[in-house]
Design a protein around this motif. Structure first.
Motif, PDB file in Angstrom:
ATOM      1  N   ALA A   1      -2.847 -16.432   3.166  1.00 17.72           N
ATOM      2  CA  ALA A   1      -4.036 -15.847   3.663  1.00 17.72           C
ATOM      3  C   ALA A   1      -3.962 -14.774   3.873  1.00 17.72           C
ATOM      4  O   ALA A   1      -5.069 -14.076   4.493  1.00 17.72           O
ATOM      5  N   GLU A   2      -2.627 -13.778   4.107  1.00 18.18           N
ATOM      6  CA  GLU A   2      -2.635 -12.675   4.493  1.00 18.18           C
ATOM      7  C   GLU A   2      -2.063 -11.750   3.459  1.00 18.18           C
ATOM      8  O   GLU A   2      -1.575 -12.198   2.704  1.00 18.18           O
ATOM      9  N   THR A   3      -2.120 -10.344   3.808  1.00 14.74           N
ATOM     10  CA  THR A   3      -1.595  -9.466   2.908  1.00 14.74           C
ATOM     11  C   THR A   3      -0.935  -8.299   3.802  1.00 14.74           C
ATOM     12  O   THR A   3      -1.277  -8.252   5.057  1.00 14.74           O
ATOM     13  N   GLU A   4      -0.014  -7.672   3.294  1.00 12.61           N
ATOM     14  CA  GLU A   4       0.683  -6.558   4.222  1.00 12.61           C
ATOM     15  C   GLU A   4       0.200  -5.433   3.434  1.00 12.61           C
ATOM     16  O   GLU A   4       0.166  -5.126   2.182  1.00 12.61           O
ATOM     17  N   HIS A   5      -0.086  -4.357   4.550  1.00 14.72           N
ATOM     18  CA  HIS A   5      -0.331  -3.013   3.908  1.00 14.72           C
ATOM     19  C   HIS A   5       0.631  -2.134   4.389  1.00 14.72           C
ATOM     20  O   HIS A   5       1.226  -2.141   5.491  1.00 14.72           O
ATOM     21  N   LEU A   6       0.745  -0.748   3.774  1.00 14.14           N
ATOM     22  CA  LEU A   6       1.779   0.245   3.955  1.00 14.14           C
ATOM     23  C   LEU A   6       0.929   1.504   4.121  1.00 14.14           C
ATOM     24  O   LEU A   6       0.586   2.112   2.968  1.00 14.14           O
ATOM     25  N   ILE A   7       0.894   2.282   5.318  1.00 14.26           N
ATOM     26  CA  ILE A   7       0.280   3.625   5.328  1.00 14.26           C
ATOM     27  C   ILE A   7       1.544   4.386   5.833  1.00 14.26           C
ATOM     28  O   ILE A   7       2.127   4.465   6.718  1.00 14.26           O
TER      29      ILE A   7
ATOM     30  N   ALA B   1      11.570   6.796  -2.403  1.00 16.63           N
ATOM     31  CA  ALA B   1      12.294   7.410  -3.939  1.00 16.63           C
ATOM     32  C   ALA B   1      12.231   8.922  -4.065  1.00 16.63           C
ATOM     33  O   ALA B   1      11.261   9.757  -3.919  1.00 16.63           O
ATOM     34  N   GLY B   2      13.496   9.467  -4.254  1.00 12.18           N
ATOM     35  CA  GLY B   2      13.543  11.021  -4.371  1.00 12.18           C
ATOM     36  C   GLY B   2      13.775  11.778  -3.116  1.00 12.18           C
ATOM     37  O   GLY B   2      14.129  12.903  -3.083  1.00 12.18           O
ATOM     38  N   GLU B   3      14.001  11.099  -1.971  1.00  8.55           N
ATOM     39  CA  GLU B   3      14.281  11.734  -0.829  1.00  8.55           C
ATOM     40  C   GLU B   3      15.661  11.556  -0.514  1.00  8.55           C
ATOM     41  O   GLU B   3      16.106  10.402  -0.095  1.00  8.55           O
ATOM     42  N   ASP B   4      16.414  12.558  -0.511  1.00  7.53           N
ATOM     43  CA  ASP B   4      18.002  12.236  -0.086  1.00  7.53           C
ATOM     44  C   ASP B   4      17.995  12.633   1.252  1.00  7.53           C
ATOM     45  O   ASP B   4      19.160  12.111   1.889  1.00  7.53           O
ATOM     46  N   ASP B   5      17.410  13.755   1.848  1.00  7.59           N
ATOM     47  CA  ASP B   5      17.664  14.108   3.409  1.00  7.59           C
ATOM     48  C   ASP B   5      16.986  13.144   4.089  1.00  7.59           C
ATOM     49  O   ASP B   5      15.651  12.996   4.062  1.00  7.59           O
ATOM     50  N   SER B   6      17.656  12.758   5.504  1.00  3.83           N
ATOM     51  CA  SER B   6      16.766  12.088   6.233  1.00  3.83           C
ATOM     52  C   SER B   6      15.633  12.776   6.946  1.00  3.83           C
ATOM     53  O   SER B   6      14.727  12.167   7.279  1.00  3.83           O
ATOM     54  N   GLU B   7      15.876  14.141   7.009  1.00  2.00           N
ATOM     55  CA  GLU B   7      14.612  14.953   7.559  1.00  2.00           C
ATOM     56  C   GLU B   7      13.418  14.784   6.748  1.00  2.00           C
ATOM     57  O   GLU B   7      12.400  15.180   7.241  1.00  2.00           O
ATOM     58  N   ASP B   8      13.672  14.283   5.434  1.00  2.90           N
ATOM     59  CA  ASP B   8      12.486  14.523   4.539  1.00  2.90           C
ATOM     60  C   ASP B   8      11.762  13.006   4.720  1.00  2.90           C
ATOM     61  O   ASP B   8      10.997  12.890   4.187  1.00  2.90           O
ATOM     62  N   HIS B   9      12.511  12.213   5.344  1.00  2.89           N
ATOM     63  CA  HIS B   9      11.618  10.708   5.382  1.00  2.89           C
ATOM     64  C   HIS B   9      10.389  10.405   6.037  1.00  2.89           C
ATOM     65  O   HIS B   9      10.316  11.429   7.114  1.00  2.89           O
ATOM     66  N   GLU B  10       9.380   9.848   5.862  1.00 10.08           N
ATOM     67  CA  GLU B  10       8.145  10.035   6.412  1.00 10.08           C
ATOM     68  C   GLU B  10       8.226   8.734   7.268  1.00 10.08           C
ATOM     69  O   GLU B  10       8.970   7.828   7.151  1.00 10.08           O
ATOM     70  N   TRP B  11       6.970   8.535   7.868  1.00  7.84           N
ATOM     71  CA  TRP B  11       6.787   7.429   8.795  1.00  7.84           C
ATOM     72  C   TRP B  11       6.025   6.519   8.177  1.00  7.84           C
ATOM     73  O   TRP B  11       4.848   7.087   7.710  1.00  7.84           O
ATOM     74  N   ALA B  12       6.074   5.215   8.119  1.00 12.17           N
ATOM     75  CA  ALA B  12       5.309   4.210   7.865  1.00 12.17           C
ATOM     76  C   ALA B  12       4.787   3.082   8.793  1.00 12.17           C
ATOM     77  O   ALA B  12       5.632   2.887   9.825  1.00 12.17           O
ATOM     78  N   VAL B  13       3.685   2.815   8.587  1.00 12.69           N
ATOM     79  CA  VAL B  13       3.140   1.662   9.431  1.00 12.69           C
ATOM     80  C   VAL B  13       2.703   0.578   8.567  1.00 12.69           C
ATOM     81  O   VAL B  13       2.052   0.632   7.533  1.00 12.69           O
ATOM     82  N   TYR B  14       3.246  -0.379   8.897  1.00 17.98           N
ATOM     83  CA  TYR B  14       3.002  -1.767   8.222  1.00 17.98           C
ATOM     84  C   TYR B  14       2.135  -2.568   9.026  1.00 17.98           C
ATOM     85  O   TYR B  14       2.207  -2.608  10.374  1.00 17.98           O
ATOM     86  N   VAL B  15       1.297  -3.170   8.343  1.00 21.80           N
ATOM     87  CA  VAL B  15       0.043  -4.084   9.005  1.00 21.80           C
ATOM     88  C   VAL B  15      -0.295  -5.094   8.221  1.00 21.80           C
ATOM     89  O   VAL B  15      -0.384  -4.967   7.125  1.00 21.80           O
ATOM     90  N   ARG B  16      -0.265  -6.459   8.799  1.00 20.44           N
ATOM     91  CA  ARG B  16      -0.861  -7.338   8.229  1.00 20.44           C
ATOM     92  C   ARG B  16      -2.379  -7.700   8.540  1.00 20.44           C
ATOM     93  O   ARG B  16      -2.765  -7.610   9.462  1.00 20.44           O
ATOM     94  N   THR B  17      -3.090  -8.168   7.410  1.00 21.52           N
ATOM     95  CA  THR B  17      -4.392  -8.644   7.552  1.00 21.52           C
ATOM     96  C   THR B  17      -4.671  -9.803   6.619  1.00 21.52           C
ATOM     97  O   THR B  17      -4.048  -9.960   5.708  1.00 21.52           O
TER      98      THR B  17
END
Length: 87
Positions: free
Chosen positions: A5-11, A42-58
């Motif tokens: 009954a739930e799904t996960e989202h990635l922002i 994908a395509g990010e080799d340098d850890s400084e390029d990594h983005e921040w993600a928020v996972y949330v279930r609804t």
């Protein structure tokens, strides 16, 4: 783990402060499974390029995807409608 009954989202957001702010707001609204992680995309080799993600279930409802996509865009990020299908 999501239920049928739930799904996960990635922002995905460009900085930690934005991601933590979004996560705090979502938790305050009562959303479940909210977590912030550093995403190596994908395509990010340098850890400084990594983005921040928020996972949330609804609950499964397409209006959440519209809301989260607009939120991500407003913060110079992007929205993944189906993060469980990513490699």
């Amino acid at each position: 783990m999501t239920t049928p009954a739930e799904t996960e989202h990635l922002i995905v957001l460009p900085d930690r402060e934005s991601a933590e702010g979004v996560a705090d707001d979502l938790e305050a609204e009562g959303f479940a499974g909210v977590r912030v992680v550093r995403e190596a995309l994908a395509g990010e080799d340098d850890s400084e390029d990594h983005e921040w993600a928020v996972y949330v279930r609804t609950p499964r409802d397409p209006t959440y995807a519209v809301r989260f996509a607009a939120l991500a865009a407003a913060l110079d990020g992007w929205y993944d409608p189906d993060p469980l299908d990513r490699p």
